[in-house]
Design an enzyme around this catalytic site. Structure first.
Site, PDB file in Angstrom:
ATOM      1  N   LEU A 233     113.433 -11.292  18.748  1.00 10.81           N
ATOM      2  CA  LEU A 233     114.353 -10.961  17.663  1.00 10.81           C
ATOM      3  C   LEU A 233     114.089  -9.566  17.108  1.00 10.81           C
ATOM      4  CD1 LEU A 233     116.599 -11.959  15.753  1.00 10.81           C
ATOM      5  CD2 LEU A 233     114.783 -12.797  14.233  1.00 10.81           C
ATOM      6  N   ASP A 234     115.148  -8.744  17.124  1.00 12.02           N
ATOM      7  CA  ASP A 234     115.132  -7.388  16.557  1.00 12.02           C
ATOM      8  C   ASP A 234     114.085  -6.481  17.204  1.00 12.02           C
ATOM      9  OD1 ASP A 234     117.110  -8.209  14.800  1.00 12.02           O
ATOM     10  OD2 ASP A 234     115.688  -8.736  13.213  1.00 12.02           O
ATOM     11  N   GLU A 235     113.683  -6.768  18.428  1.00  9.90           N
ATOM     12  CA  GLU A 235     112.650  -5.950  19.070  1.00  9.90           C
ATOM     13  C   GLU A 235     113.096  -5.395  20.419  1.00  9.90           C
ATOM     14  OE1 GLU A 235     108.799  -7.700  19.201  1.00  9.90           O
ATOM     15  OE2 GLU A 235     108.822  -8.300  17.102  1.00  9.90           O
TER      16      GLU A 235
END
Length: 289
Positions: A233-235
């Protein structure tokens, strides 16, 4: 950066381990097939054993050329240098699907640029887990598909969305503030083809409600990050980031308004670069030409 998009304009993107002879081999190949190089950019992380990245735009002098034949012929060079490569016809319009929830600022920025001809792409559909933006989307002549998502129906909803995307032969997806976490199955169906905008200057303030967190920390910069989606997530690999200066007078709501402005611009840039084949993904990073 403006690129030609006529029927004889072609783009070649290459990544491989740096080694002697790459540029010579590619140039000789293009000369052999009567191609005129219009733009050439290259980058090496370390000339002695690092990675080599290259983007070339060229014009085929023979208007009757066969792009499939060019790709087949280049396979031998790609194999000899162990390249990760692709050849794209610049005039082929990519098909972009937009996923959105209730907030409209990123969606409308993309639709306005599309209608103005600033992003050269087809948009066969917009998918949303809420019905709120139906009228706005359809005012642009684009089909709006409402697929509700709950915990109990999430898997079924994703399968319905995937089916719609395949039906329209979608090339890539833009999450224009789509407030759902996509499953590994969905992400794996479209690897390196899902662009998300995160309302924060990653890696700071990941997750939900970043503006409240930013206010609590008294930040002096508000940012946004456009990135490819991965299972983490979000990486995922970052494509573009932008910031605005703020100060102690900004409330949480003012920070949110400033952040929306940055989100719109960062996402639009990332989409334009993807459409123009200006991005090479390597590991969890991008090289943007």
């Amino acid at each position: 950066m403006k690129y030609n998009t006529n029927n004889t304009s072609v783009r070649l993107l290459i990544s491989c381990h740096d080694q002697p002879g790459i540029v010579s081999a590619v140039s000789t190949f293009l000369h052999q097939y009567k191609a005129n190089i219009v733009q050439s950019d290259q980058y090496s992380t370390d000339p002695s054993g690092g990675m080599f990245f290259m983007r070339i735009e060229f014009e085929m002098l023979d208007p009757e050329f066969d792009i499939k034949m060019i790709r087949t012929a280049f396979t031998e060079i790609g194999r000899s240098f162990d390249m990760d490569w692709r050849i794209e016809l610049a005039s082929r319009k990519k098909k972009m699907a937009i996923f959105v929830s209730k907030e409209d600022h990123c969606l409308l920025e993309l639709l306005w640029r599309w209608r103005a001809g600033e992003i050269d792409v087809d948009i066969p559909l917009v998918i949303s887990n809420h019905p709120d933006l139906k009228d706005q989307v359809e005012s642009y002549g684009i089909p709006f598909i409402h697929i509700p998502v709950t915990k109990a129906t999430k898997q079924q909803a994703e399968q319905e969305a995937i089916q719609k995307l395949h039906e329209h032969s979608i090339d890539f997806i833009v999450l224009a503030r789509y407030m759902q976490i996509l499953s590994p199955d969905f992400v794996g169906t479209f690897p390196k083809r899902i662009i998300n905008i995160h309302h924060s200057f990653l890696p700071a303030f990941i997750g939900a409600n970043p503006y409240a967190k930013a206010f609590e920390r008294g930040v002096k910069l508000i940012g946004a990050t456009a990135h490819y989606v991965t299972d983490d997530l979000d990486e995922g690999p970052i494509i573009e980031q932008d910031v605005l200066r703020v100060n102690h007078r900004y409330t949480t709501e003012k920070l949110r308004v400033a952040g929306r402005n940055v989100e719109r611009i960062a996402l639009a840039r990332a989409v334009a670069w993807h459409i123009n084949d200006q991005i090479i993904v390597h590991g969890n990073k991008t090289v943007v030409f």
